[in-house]
Design a protein around this motif. Sequence first.
Motif, PDB file in Angstrom:
ATOM      1  N   LYS A 131       0.459  -1.247   0.160  1.00  0.00           N
ATOM      2  CA  LYS A 131       0.147   0.234  -0.520  1.00  0.00           C
ATOM      3  C   LYS A 131       0.591   1.206   0.291  1.00  0.00           C
ATOM      4  O   LYS A 131       0.560   1.921  -0.389  1.00  0.00           O
ATOM      5  CB  LYS A 131      -1.280   0.253   0.865  1.00  0.00           C
ATOM      6  CG  LYS A 131      -1.417   1.424   1.624  1.00  0.00           C
ATOM      7  CD  LYS A 131      -2.487   1.213   2.307  1.00  0.00           C
ATOM      8  CE  LYS A 131      -3.141   2.040   2.542  1.00  0.00           C
ATOM      9  NZ  LYS A 131      -4.307   2.300   4.232  1.00  0.00           N
ATOM     10  N   ASN A 132       1.827   1.575   0.757  1.00  0.00           N
ATOM     11  CA  ASN A 132       2.774   2.940   1.042  1.00  0.00           C
ATOM     12  C   ASN A 132       4.126   2.459   0.366  1.00  0.00           C
ATOM     13  O   ASN A 132       4.658   3.604  -0.128  1.00  0.00           O
ATOM     14  CB  ASN A 132       3.321   2.562   2.275  1.00  0.00           C
ATOM     15  CG  ASN A 132       1.797   3.286   3.215  1.00  0.00           C
ATOM     16  OD1 ASN A 132       0.743   3.564   3.268  1.00  0.00           O
ATOM     17  ND2 ASN A 132       1.648   2.382   4.030  1.00  0.00           N
ATOM     18  N   GLY A 133       4.135   1.561  -0.653  1.00  0.00           N
ATOM     19  CA  GLY A 133       5.806   1.302  -0.753  1.00  0.00           C
ATOM     20  C   GLY A 133       5.990   2.031  -2.319  1.00  0.00           C
ATOM     21  O   GLY A 133       6.637   2.956  -2.586  1.00  0.00           O
ATOM     22  N   PRO A 134       4.653   2.753  -3.140  1.00  0.00           N
ATOM     23  CA  PRO A 134       4.960   3.712  -4.415  1.00  0.00           C
ATOM     24  C   PRO A 134       4.714   5.466  -3.851  1.00  0.00           C
ATOM     25  O   PRO A 134       5.737   5.821  -4.278  1.00  0.00           O
ATOM     26  CB  PRO A 134       3.451   3.395  -4.773  1.00  0.00           C
ATOM     27  CG  PRO A 134       2.843   1.640  -4.765  1.00  0.00           C
ATOM     28  CD  PRO A 134       3.219   1.537  -3.440  1.00  0.00           C
ATOM     29  N   THR A 135       4.168   5.420  -2.666  1.00  0.00           N
ATOM     30  CA  THR A 135       4.691   6.409  -2.029  1.00  0.00           C
ATOM     31  C   THR A 135       5.736   6.457  -1.454  1.00  0.00           C
ATOM     32  O   THR A 135       6.438   7.889  -1.409  1.00  0.00           O
ATOM     33  CB  THR A 135       3.304   6.760  -0.970  1.00  0.00           C
ATOM     34  OG1 THR A 135       1.743   6.354  -0.996  1.00  0.00           O
ATOM     35  CG2 THR A 135       2.789   8.240  -0.346  1.00  0.00           C
ATOM     36  N   VAL A 136       7.008   5.627   0.039  1.00  0.00           N
ATOM     37  CA  VAL A 136       7.212   6.381   0.093  1.00  0.00           C
ATOM     38  C   VAL A 136       8.048   6.323  -1.235  1.00  0.00           C
ATOM     39  O   VAL A 136       9.489   7.203  -0.806  1.00  0.00           O
ATOM     40  CB  VAL A 136       7.600   4.854   0.971  1.00  0.00           C
ATOM     41  CG1 VAL A 136       9.368   4.748   1.372  1.00  0.00           C
ATOM     42  CG2 VAL A 136       6.555   4.612   2.253  1.00  0.00           C
ATOM     43  N   LEU A 194       8.048   9.888  -2.194  1.00  0.00           N
ATOM     44  CA  LEU A 194       8.403  10.218  -1.950  1.00  0.00           C
ATOM     45  C   LEU A 194      10.791  10.305  -1.663  1.00  0.00           C
ATOM     46  O   LEU A 194      11.236  11.410  -0.871  1.00  0.00           O
ATOM     47  CB  LEU A 194       8.291  10.931   0.552  1.00  0.00           C
ATOM     48  CG  LEU A 194       6.926  10.644   0.063  1.00  0.00           C
ATOM     49  CD1 LEU A 194       6.222  10.373   1.345  1.00  0.00           C
ATOM     50  CD2 LEU A 194       6.634  12.128   0.003  1.00  0.00           C
ATOM     51  N   ALA A 195      11.132   9.364  -1.727  1.00  0.00           N
ATOM     52  CA  ALA A 195      12.631   8.767  -1.595  1.00  0.00           C
ATOM     53  C   ALA A 195      13.580   9.950  -2.590  1.00  0.00           C
ATOM     54  O   ALA A 195      14.204  10.585  -2.377  1.00  0.00           O
ATOM     55  CB  ALA A 195      12.530   7.099  -1.235  1.00  0.00           C
ATOM     56  N   ILE A 196      12.678   9.144  -3.842  1.00  0.00           N
ATOM     57  CA  ILE A 196      13.048   9.814  -5.139  1.00  0.00           C
ATOM     58  C   ILE A 196      12.499  11.393  -4.738  1.00  0.00           C
ATOM     59  O   ILE A 196      14.208  12.963  -5.056  1.00  0.00           O
ATOM     60  CB  ILE A 196      12.127  10.238  -6.092  1.00  0.00           C
ATOM     61  CG1 ILE A 196      12.846   8.309  -6.109  1.00  0.00           C
ATOM     62  CG2 ILE A 196      12.543  10.636  -7.149  1.00  0.00           C
ATOM     63  CD1 ILE A 196      11.863   7.657  -7.729  1.00  0.00           C
ATOM     64  N   GLN A 247      15.672  16.854  -3.909  1.00  0.00           N
ATOM     65  CA  GLN A 247      15.775  18.173  -2.935  1.00  0.00           C
ATOM     66  C   GLN A 247      17.677  18.196  -2.493  1.00  0.00           C
ATOM     67  O   GLN A 247      17.835  19.528  -2.951  1.00  0.00           O
ATOM     68  CB  GLN A 247      15.369  17.967  -1.798  1.00  0.00           C
ATOM     69  CG  GLN A 247      15.333  19.287  -1.027  1.00  0.00           C
ATOM     70  CD  GLN A 247      13.623  18.836  -0.684  1.00  0.00           C
ATOM     71  OE1 GLN A 247      13.591  17.847   0.034  1.00  0.00           O
ATOM     72  NE2 GLN A 247      13.375  20.220   0.493  1.00  0.00           N
ATOM     73  N   TRP A 248      17.933  16.850  -1.916  1.00  0.00           N
ATOM     74  CA  TRP A 248      19.104  17.103  -1.866  1.00  0.00           C
ATOM     75  C   TRP A 248      20.170  17.483  -3.485  1.00  0.00           C
ATOM     76  O   TRP A 248      21.085  18.246  -2.972  1.00  0.00           O
ATOM     77  CB  TRP A 248      19.601  14.998  -1.152  1.00  0.00           C
ATOM     78  CG  TRP A 248      21.567  15.299  -1.040  1.00  0.00           C
ATOM     79  CD1 TRP A 248      21.511  15.481   0.907  1.00  0.00           C
ATOM     80  CD2 TRP A 248      22.177  14.716  -1.184  1.00  0.00           C
ATOM     81  NE1 TRP A 248      22.806  15.765   0.554  1.00  0.00           N
ATOM     82  CE2 TRP A 248      23.226  14.408  -0.818  1.00  0.00           C
ATOM     83  CE3 TRP A 248      21.968  14.083  -2.938  1.00  0.00           C
ATOM     84  CZ2 TRP A 248      24.711  14.003  -1.026  1.00  0.00           C
ATOM     85  CZ3 TRP A 248      23.609  13.002  -3.014  1.00  0.00           C
ATOM     86  CH2 TRP A 248      24.823  13.677  -2.207  1.00  0.00           C
TER      87      TRP A 248
END
Length: 169
Positions: free
Chosen positions: A131-136, A139-141, A146-147
């Motif tokens: 459920k959360n993998g695509p969102t995580v 967000l990581a990308i 940003q970094w």
Amino acid sequence: MKLKSLLSAGAVVGASLMFTSLQPLSVKAQEFTASHLEAARQLVIETKALESFDDILPLLAEQTRTLFIQSDPARTQEVVDVSTEVALKLASKRTELNNMVYEVWARRFTEEELIQLADFYRSPIGQKLAKNGPTVTALAIGAARQWQDKISTEMVALVREELDKRAAE
């Protein structure tokens, strides 16, 4: 904005499918048992891996509409109607993509590994990951971008500073 992200997703999917089709024939011609492919199918279902491909056909229909409407704006409604009809007819071909995805997984994992992975994704923590993998991942990308921007700015400033220092010497 959604169309832009869909275009990007379509490009990624297209590139992935093209890469898969370019693999050596010996790998592509590999035969799998029905149970191996079924294990891959079960894992793909549990991971919800096919959901990201649900927008391909609507995106292609929209791109096709745009192409034809730009060519002949007077036929806009006709183009919309026909492209929708054709997209609905082509929807049955989705099983081809699904089968290709099952084979991708089957090529990389044994039947037993696929079963173990599917069992994991049936667990509460596996369901949470699906459920959360695509969102995580998104967000990581985003965090990585940003970094990267921050470090890029810092790098340019430090290189400029060092070059100015060396030029002054």
